[in-house]
Design an enzyme around this catalytic site. Structure first.
Site, PDB file in Angstrom:
ATOM      1  NE  ARG A   1      21.243 -17.429  84.621  1.00 48.93           N
ATOM      2  CZ  ARG A   1      21.191 -16.215  85.249  1.00 48.93           C
ATOM      3  NH1 ARG A   1      20.936 -15.475  83.892  1.00 48.93           N
ATOM      4  NH2 ARG A   1      19.309 -16.735  85.581  1.00 48.93           N
TER       5      ARG A   1
ATOM      6  CE  LYS B   1      44.097 -23.898  76.515  1.00 50.11           C
ATOM      7  NZ  LYS B   1      43.344 -25.650  77.785  1.00 50.11           N
TER       8      LYS B   1
HETATM    9  C1  PLP Z   1      44.055 -20.227  71.437  1.00 52.54           C
HETATM   10  C2  PLP Z   1      43.240 -21.213  72.149  1.00 52.54           C
HETATM   11  N1  PLP Z   1      41.943 -20.700  72.135  1.00 52.54           N
HETATM   12  C3  PLP Z   1      40.352 -20.937  72.936  1.00 52.54           C
HETATM   13  C4  PLP Z   1      40.681 -22.529  73.369  1.00 52.54           C
HETATM   14  C5  PLP Z   1      39.864 -23.004  74.526  1.00 52.54           C
HETATM   15  O1  PLP Z   1      40.308 -22.623  75.475  1.00 52.54           O
HETATM   16  P1  PLP Z   1      39.166 -24.004  77.236  1.00 52.54           P
HETATM   17  O2  PLP Z   1      39.715 -24.908  76.758  1.00 52.54           O
HETATM   18  O3  PLP Z   1      39.574 -22.452  78.670  1.00 52.54           O
HETATM   19  O4  PLP Z   1      37.903 -24.097  76.849  1.00 52.54           O
HETATM   20  C6  PLP Z   1      42.006 -22.967  74.022  1.00 52.54           C
HETATM   21  C7  PLP Z   1      42.315 -25.080  74.455  1.00 52.54           C
HETATM   22  O5  PLP Z   1      42.824 -25.426  74.579  1.00 52.54           O
HETATM   23  C8  PLP Z   1      42.914 -22.957  72.773  1.00 52.54           C
HETATM   24  O6  PLP Z   1      44.835 -23.381  73.152  1.00 52.54           O
END
Ligand code: PLP
Length: 405
Positions: A70, A219
């Site tokens: 962790r 992403k």
């Molecule tokens: C701009 C943005 N920040 C944060 C997140 C959160 O990411 P996660 O889905 O990996 O928790 C997203 C998810 O779509 C996002 O578009």
């Protein structure tokens, strides 16, 4: 960047490519070779260390670099070292999701502190800021982050954090990071920028004044829609240590398999971003001016209100496009239903093209009033433009437009 700019070093767009990182091309190389990777057997790829704890030499002497997974482990450490290099920071902490990373940044503030945040943010970030942190005595003011003077007007003595997304999800609004950093600096507040939509290949927030970068690695960094993870990167030692402590104590860490996948994704980030940007530009240009389309949101279009700022602080305009159709929700539904190559799904940044209606999908937890305040029309369509053959994507957009007309 256009092909012309890419091949002509004197083209003004090619000059932009040297903003942020010392050299954009270097990021392509660092994505592949960067990081502290070292393996005792000389493995080219850092292995997945499926392991929870480490043997001490004696009760008082650990003997090695890792104690308990962790806290740190080799696969995650390799990923974090690459993220540090890509974002130009000195400290990186990987998290179990983008939201765990956002939460870590927000938990830098204490009861009595004030946060100035954008009024158009990813839905769950908005939820944390409106439903969760106020319960712990944190006051939040939402402002139009595209206007640095609006940020200035809302900062006060208690302001500890300015939180921006650029480009925003889903409207692709652009924050002038340098100008907002000056405001945050003047207020002695931390500026955190969510760099998810741009990725470090297109934008280097730390280089232009942000204190902390937060991103969903799910992403573009991962790039294949097969792992959920997030990261916080900073060039401030004290902030980096506080974030690392939050990572360790709250324990929202990614497992070694996710770290392995994201690290692998980072190797092709530069190549994928080139193609995402080229395809998205072609899609946006096709939509722009089409009689069925009311508005196209793409920072690469000169008509986009944030175009000039984006051109200054980004090396290209990204793979995300949003649009509103004249026929509203009904037309949006027909547009989406007619698409074959674009899959109807949430998320973004993967190699495959996705289409969604934010009000009904990613942003469905926002009330009608909140959607309105964020400027998200019920009929807004968001496209995550992938890296498929451009002609196939344009044909799909034509199918959608025909159905929506
Ligand atoms: C701009 C943005 N920040 C944060 C997140 C959160 O990411 P996660 O889905 O990996 O928790 C997203 C998810 O779509 C996002 O578009």
């Amino acid at each position: 960047m256009s092909d012309q700019a890419r091949h002509d070093p004197d083209h003004p767009d090619a000059q932009r490519a040297t903003n942020g990182a010392d050299d954009c091309g270097d990021l392509y190389t660092r994505g592949i070779h960067g990081g502290d990777h070292a393996d005792q057997y000389g493995a080219l790829t850092t292995p997945i260390y499926a392991n929870a704890t480490y043997e001490y030499e004696t009760a008082t002497n650990l003997g090695g670099p890792h104690r308990y997974s962790r806290m740190s482990e080799p696969t995650r450490e390799d990923l974090e070292s690459v993220l540090r290099e890509l974002e130009g920071g000195t400290h990186a902490s990987a998290f179990a999701s983008g939201m765990a990373a956002v939460d870590a940044v927000l938990s830098l503030v204490s009861a009595g502190d004030h946060v100035v945040a954008g009024d158009s943010l990813y839905a769950e970030t908005h939820d944390l800021l409106t439903d969760v942190y106020p319960r712990y005595g944190v006051e939040v003011t939402h402002v139009d982050m595209t206007d640095p003077s609006a940020v200035q007007a809302e900062t006060r003595e208690e302001t500890a954090l300015v939180y921006a997304e650029s480009p925003t999800n889903p409207l692709l609004q652009i924050t002038d990071i340098e100008a907002v950093a000056a405001v945050a600096d003047g207020a002695d507040a931390v500026l955190a920028v969510d760099n998810t939509f741009a990725s470090p290949v297109l934008q280097q927030p730390l280089e232009i004044g942000a204190d902390v970068v937060v991103e969903s690695l799910t992403k573009y960094l991962g790039g294949h829609s097969d792992a959920i993870a997030g990261a916080v990167v900073t060039d401030d030692e004290a902030l980096g240590e506080r974030i690392a402590r939050i990572q360790y104590t709250r324990g929202a860490i990614p497992g070694p398999f996710e770290c392995f996948l994201i690290r692998r994704g980072a190797k092709t980030l530069g190549a994928r971003m080139d193609r995402h940007c080229e395809n998205a530009r072609a899609v946006a240009e096709k939509l722009d001016g089409h009689p069925a389309v009311e508005t196209v949101y793409y920072p690469g279009l000169p008509s986009h209100p944030g175009h000039d700022v984006a051109a200054r602080q980004m090396t290209d305009f990204g793979g995300m496009v949003a649009l509103e159709l004249h026929g509203g929700v009904e037309a949006a539904t027909s547009f989406v239903a007619a698409m074959e190559t674009f899959t109807i799904a949430e998320s973004l940044g993967g190699v495959e093209s996705l289409v969604e209606v934010p009000a009904a999908m990613t942003h469905q937890d926002l009330s009608a009033r909140e959607l309105d305040a964020a400027g998200i029309d019920e009929g807004l369509v968001r496209l995550s433009v992938g890296i498929e053959r451009r002609a196939d994507l344009l044909a799909d957009v034509s199918r959608g437009l025909e159905a929506a007309t």
